[in-house]
Design a protein around this motif. Structure first.
Motif, PDB file in Angstrom:
ATOM      1  N   GLU A   1       0.794  -1.230   0.000  1.00 17.39           N
ATOM      2  CA  GLU A   1       0.000   0.000   0.000  1.00 17.39           C
ATOM      3  C   GLU A   1       0.827   1.281   0.000  1.00 17.39           C
ATOM      4  OE1 GLU A   1      -3.144   0.110   2.891  1.00 17.39           O
ATOM      5  OE2 GLU A   1      -3.870  -1.879   2.318  1.00 17.39           O
ATOM      6  N   THR A   2       2.115   1.210   0.317  1.00 18.11           N
ATOM      7  CA  THR A   2       2.929   2.429   0.354  1.00 18.11           C
ATOM      8  C   THR A   2       3.872   2.553  -0.844  1.00 18.11           C
ATOM      9  OG1 THR A   2       4.685   1.385   1.665  1.00 18.11           O
ATOM     10  CG2 THR A   2       2.872   2.456   2.886  1.00 18.11           C
ATOM     11  N   PHE A   3       3.762   1.667  -1.796  1.00 19.24           N
ATOM     12  CA  PHE A   3       4.683   1.635  -2.935  1.00 19.24           C
ATOM     13  C   PHE A   3       4.786   2.997  -3.629  1.00 19.24           C
ATOM     14  CE2 PHE A   3       5.600   1.091  -7.451  1.00 19.24           C
ATOM     15  CZ  PHE A   3       6.793   0.392  -7.401  1.00 19.24           C
ATOM     16  N   TYR A   4       3.666   3.573  -4.045  1.00 22.43           N
ATOM     17  CA  TYR A   4       3.699   4.841  -4.793  1.00 22.43           C
ATOM     18  C   TYR A   4       4.022   6.031  -3.895  1.00 22.43           C
ATOM     19  CZ  TYR A   4       2.093   2.301  -8.829  1.00 22.43           C
ATOM     20  OH  TYR A   4       2.018   1.409  -9.869  1.00 22.43           O
ATOM     21  N   SER A   5       3.585   5.995  -2.653  1.00 20.89           N
ATOM     22  CA  SER A   5       3.955   7.062  -1.716  1.00 20.89           C
ATOM     23  C   SER A   5       5.462   7.057  -1.492  1.00 20.89           C
ATOM     24  CB  SER A   5       3.229   6.891  -0.381  1.00 20.89           C
ATOM     25  OG  SER A   5       1.841   7.008  -0.567  1.00 20.89           O
ATOM     26  N   ASP A   6       6.033   5.867  -1.351  1.00 20.72           N
ATOM     27  CA  ASP A   6       7.488   5.751  -1.192  1.00 20.72           C
ATOM     28  C   ASP A   6       8.195   6.254  -2.451  1.00 20.72           C
ATOM     29  OD1 ASP A   6       6.989   4.620   1.282  1.00 20.72           O
ATOM     30  OD2 ASP A   6       7.333   2.559   0.601  1.00 20.72           O
ATOM     31  N   TRP A   7       7.665   5.890  -3.620  1.00 22.64           N
ATOM     32  CA  TRP A   7       8.258   6.331  -4.883  1.00 22.64           C
ATOM     33  C   TRP A   7       8.269   7.865  -4.962  1.00 22.64           C
ATOM     34  CZ3 TRP A   7       5.883   9.244  -8.694  1.00 22.64           C
ATOM     35  CH2 TRP A   7       6.635   9.423  -9.860  1.00 22.64           C
ATOM     36  N   ALA A   8       7.144   8.490  -4.678  1.00 21.58           N
ATOM     37  CA  ALA A   8       7.017   9.948  -4.797  1.00 21.58           C
ATOM     38  C   ALA A   8       7.836  10.687  -3.740  1.00 21.58           C
ATOM     39  CB  ALA A   8       5.553  10.354  -4.700  1.00 21.58           C
ATOM     40  N   SER A   9       7.987  10.107  -2.562  1.00 19.67           N
ATOM     41  CA  SER A   9       8.672  10.801  -1.464  1.00 19.67           C
ATOM     42  C   SER A   9      10.154  11.041  -1.743  1.00 19.67           C
ATOM     43  CB  SER A   9       8.503  10.033  -0.154  1.00 19.67           C
ATOM     44  OG  SER A   9       9.235   8.825  -0.194  1.00 19.67           O
ATOM     45  N   SER A  10      10.722  10.313  -2.673  1.00 16.42           N
ATOM     46  CA  SER A  10      12.152  10.478  -2.968  1.00 16.42           C
ATOM     47  C   SER A  10      12.408  11.490  -4.085  1.00 16.42           C
ATOM     48  CB  SER A  10      12.756   9.125  -3.355  1.00 16.42           C
ATOM     49  OG  SER A  10      12.220   8.687  -4.596  1.00 16.42           O
ATOM     50  N   LYS A  11      11.360  12.201  -4.523  1.00 13.19           N
ATOM     51  CA  LYS A  11      11.494  13.123  -5.646  1.00 13.19           C
ATOM     52  C   LYS A  11      11.011  14.518  -5.291  1.00 13.19           C
ATOM     53  CE  LYS A  11      11.004   9.193  -8.635  1.00 13.19           C
ATOM     54  NZ  LYS A  11      11.671   8.411  -7.632  1.00 13.19           N
ATOM     55  N   THR A  12      11.521  15.500  -6.017  1.00 14.86           N
ATOM     56  CA  THR A  12      11.051  16.876  -5.896  1.00 14.86           C
ATOM     57  C   THR A  12      10.403  17.255  -7.219  1.00 14.86           C
ATOM     58  OG1 THR A  12      12.845  17.432  -4.381  1.00 14.86           O
ATOM     59  CG2 THR A  12      11.747  19.267  -5.488  1.00 14.86           C
ATOM     60  N   PHE A  13       9.147  17.613  -7.170  1.00 12.72           N
ATOM     61  CA  PHE A  13       8.390  17.946  -8.371  1.00 12.72           C
ATOM     62  C   PHE A  13       8.258  19.458  -8.484  1.00 12.72           C
ATOM     63  CE2 PHE A  13       7.077  13.787  -6.878  1.00 12.72           C
ATOM     64  CZ  PHE A  13       7.202  13.028  -8.020  1.00 12.72           C
ATOM     65  N   ILE A  14       8.518  19.975  -9.689  1.00 10.88           N
ATOM     66  CA  ILE A  14       8.410  21.415  -9.902  1.00 10.88           C
ATOM     67  C   ILE A  14       7.459  21.687 -11.070  1.00 10.88           C
ATOM     68  CG2 ILE A  14      10.705  21.918  -8.981  1.00 10.88           C
ATOM     69  CD1 ILE A  14      11.642  22.302 -11.878  1.00 10.88           C
ATOM     70  N   VAL A  15       6.971  22.917 -11.117  1.00 12.00           N
ATOM     71  CA  VAL A  15       6.102  23.343 -12.212  1.00 12.00           C
ATOM     72  C   VAL A  15       6.838  23.099 -13.526  1.00 12.00           C
ATOM     73  CG1 VAL A  15       5.008  25.340 -13.306  1.00 12.00           C
ATOM     74  CG2 VAL A  15       4.871  25.042 -10.824  1.00 12.00           C
ATOM     75  N   GLY A  16       6.165  22.452 -14.462  1.00 10.79           N
ATOM     76  CA  GLY A  16       6.758  22.117 -15.758  1.00 10.79           C
ATOM     77  C   GLY A  16       7.161  20.668 -15.885  1.00 10.79           C
TER      78      GLY A  16
END
Length: 154
Positions: A42-57
Protein backbone atom coordinates in the motif's frame (compact mmCIF):
# COMPACT_ATOMS: atom_id res chain seq x y z
CA UNK A 1 18.60 57.11 -23.08
CA UNK A 2 16.30 55.07 -25.33
CA UNK A 3 19.32 53.14 -26.58
CA UNK A 4 20.23 52.18 -22.99
CA UNK A 5 16.65 51.05 -22.24
CA UNK A 6 16.76 48.70 -25.24
CA UNK A 7 20.07 47.27 -24.04
CA UNK A 8 18.69 46.79 -20.53
CA UNK A 9 15.59 45.09 -21.95
CA UNK A 10 17.71 42.71 -24.02
CA UNK A 11 19.88 41.95 -20.99
CA UNK A 12 16.81 41.07 -18.93
CA UNK A 13 15.54 38.72 -21.65
CA UNK A 14 18.94 36.96 -21.84
CA UNK A 15 19.14 36.54 -18.04
CA UNK A 16 15.59 35.16 -17.84
CA UNK A 17 16.29 32.76 -20.70
CA UNK A 18 19.37 31.43 -18.91
CA UNK A 19 17.44 31.00 -15.65
CA UNK A 20 14.64 29.05 -17.30
CA UNK A 21 17.10 26.89 -19.24
CA UNK A 22 18.85 26.05 -15.95
CA UNK A 23 15.58 24.79 -14.49
CA UNK A 24 14.84 22.19 -17.15
CA UNK A 25 11.67 20.26 -16.48
CA UNK A 26 11.96 16.60 -15.51
CA UNK A 27 9.99 13.66 -16.83
CA UNK A 28 9.03 11.04 -14.23
CA UNK A 29 7.86 7.52 -15.05
CA UNK A 30 5.41 6.89 -12.24
CA UNK A 31 6.50 3.78 -10.35
CA UNK A 32 9.72 3.65 -12.39
CA UNK A 33 10.03 0.19 -14.03
CA UNK A 34 6.98 -1.16 -12.17
CA UNK A 35 4.74 1.36 -13.93
CA UNK A 36 1.18 2.21 -12.90
CA UNK A 37 -0.52 -0.93 -11.63
CA UNK A 38 -1.84 -2.41 -8.41
CA UNK A 39 1.32 -2.26 -6.28
CA UNK A 40 2.90 -5.01 -4.17
CA UNK A 41 2.14 -2.99 -1.00
CA UNK A 42 0.00 0.00 0.00
CA UNK A 43 2.93 2.43 0.35
CA UNK A 44 4.68 1.63 -2.94
CA UNK A 45 3.70 4.84 -4.79
CA UNK A 46 3.96 7.06 -1.72
CA UNK A 47 7.49 5.75 -1.19
CA UNK A 48 8.26 6.33 -4.88
CA UNK A 49 7.02 9.95 -4.80
CA UNK A 50 8.67 10.80 -1.46
CA UNK A 51 12.15 10.48 -2.97
CA UNK A 52 11.49 13.12 -5.65
CA UNK A 53 11.05 16.88 -5.90
CA UNK A 54 8.39 17.95 -8.37
CA UNK A 55 8.41 21.41 -9.90
CA UNK A 56 6.10 23.34 -12.21
CA UNK A 57 6.76 22.12 -15.76
CA UNK A 58 7.64 18.53 -14.82
CA UNK A 59 5.73 15.71 -16.54
CA UNK A 60 4.36 12.55 -14.95
CA UNK A 61 4.19 9.56 -17.30
CA UNK A 62 1.79 6.78 -16.32
CA UNK A 63 2.51 3.46 -18.11
CA UNK A 64 0.16 0.53 -17.66
CA UNK A 65 -1.24 -2.65 -19.09
CA UNK A 66 -4.67 -4.07 -18.45
CA UNK A 67 -7.58 -2.26 -16.87
CA UNK A 68 -6.08 0.83 -15.17
CA UNK A 69 -6.66 4.56 -15.29
CA UNK A 70 -5.49 7.67 -13.48
CA UNK A 71 -7.47 10.51 -11.95
CA UNK A 72 -6.38 13.83 -10.43
CA UNK A 73 -8.66 14.29 -7.41
CA UNK A 74 -9.10 16.56 -4.37
CA UNK A 75 -7.49 15.51 -1.08
CA UNK A 76 -10.77 14.26 0.45
CA UNK A 77 -11.38 11.94 -2.52
CA UNK A 78 -7.76 10.79 -2.36
CA UNK A 79 -8.08 9.95 1.35
CA UNK A 80 -11.36 8.06 0.78
CA UNK A 81 -10.50 6.60 -2.65
CA UNK A 82 -13.63 8.35 -3.90
CA UNK A 83 -14.31 9.24 -7.51
CA UNK A 84 -16.87 11.97 -6.81
CA UNK A 85 -14.81 14.89 -8.14
CA UNK A 86 -12.47 13.57 -10.81
CA UNK A 87 -10.51 16.38 -12.47
CA UNK A 88 -9.29 14.32 -15.43
CA UNK A 89 -8.77 10.71 -16.18
CA UNK A 90 -6.70 8.56 -18.47
CA UNK A 91 -8.66 5.92 -20.34
CA UNK A 92 -8.36 2.22 -19.49
CA UNK A 93 -7.79 1.66 -23.23
CA UNK A 94 -4.55 3.64 -23.22
CA UNK A 95 -1.22 2.28 -22.09
CA UNK A 96 0.52 5.65 -21.55
CA UNK A 97 -0.91 8.83 -20.06
CA UNK A 98 1.11 12.00 -19.44
CA UNK A 99 0.34 14.91 -17.12
CA UNK A 100 2.34 18.13 -17.13
CA UNK A 101 2.37 19.86 -13.74
CA UNK A 102 1.30 23.41 -14.59
CA UNK A 103 0.86 25.00 -11.16
CA UNK A 104 2.32 24.66 -7.67
CA UNK A 105 0.66 23.04 -4.69
CA UNK A 106 -0.54 19.60 -3.63
CA UNK A 107 -1.76 17.08 -6.21
CA UNK A 108 -3.49 13.75 -5.59
CA UNK A 109 -3.60 10.86 -8.07
CA UNK A 110 -5.58 7.63 -7.84
CA UNK A 111 -6.68 4.71 -9.99
CA UNK A 112 -10.49 4.54 -10.04
CA UNK A 113 -10.76 0.94 -11.24
CA UNK A 114 -12.34 -1.47 -8.73
CA UNK A 115 -10.43 -1.43 -5.40
CA UNK A 116 -7.05 -0.45 -6.91
CA UNK A 117 -6.87 2.81 -4.93
CA UNK A 118 -7.63 1.07 -1.62
CA UNK A 119 -4.88 -1.44 -2.45
CA UNK A 120 -2.34 1.40 -2.79
CA UNK A 121 -2.57 2.56 -6.41
CA UNK A 122 -2.44 6.21 -5.42
CA UNK A 123 0.06 8.90 -4.44
CA UNK A 124 0.22 12.56 -3.55
CA UNK A 125 2.88 15.14 -4.36
CA UNK A 126 3.62 18.77 -3.67
CA UNK A 127 4.55 20.71 -6.80
CA UNK A 128 6.97 23.59 -6.23
CA UNK A 129 8.00 26.63 -8.26
CA UNK A 130 11.38 26.15 -9.96
CA UNK A 131 12.80 29.05 -7.95
CA UNK A 132 12.20 29.64 -4.27
CA UNK A 133 11.24 33.27 -4.92
CA UNK A 134 8.09 32.30 -6.85
CA UNK A 135 4.53 33.15 -5.81
CA UNK A 136 2.84 31.32 -2.97
CA UNK A 137 1.83 27.70 -3.67
CA UNK A 138 -1.84 28.63 -3.71
CA UNK A 139 -1.35 31.10 -6.56
CA UNK A 140 -2.11 29.88 -10.04
CA UNK A 141 -0.03 31.34 -12.88
CA UNK A 142 -1.83 33.71 -15.24
CA UNK A 143 -3.00 32.45 -18.59
CA UNK A 144 -0.40 33.09 -21.27
CA UNK A 145 -3.06 34.60 -23.51
CA UNK A 146 -3.91 37.25 -20.93
CA UNK A 147 -0.37 38.12 -19.83
CA UNK A 148 0.74 41.58 -20.96
CA UNK A 149 3.69 41.63 -23.31
CA UNK A 150 6.71 43.63 -22.24
CA UNK A 151 7.42 46.83 -24.14
CA UNK A 152 10.65 48.75 -24.27
CA UNK A 153 11.24 52.31 -25.45
CA UNK A 154 12.92 52.72 -28.79
Amino acid sequence: MAKHMGLIGCSIVVVLSLLFAASEAARYNVGDRFGWSVPPNETFYSDWASSKTFIVGDTLVFNWTGNQNVADVPMADYNNCSTDAITFTGSPNRTVFMITLLYPGPRYFICTVDDHCARGQKFSINVEWPFSSGPSPSARPPSYSSAPSPSFGV
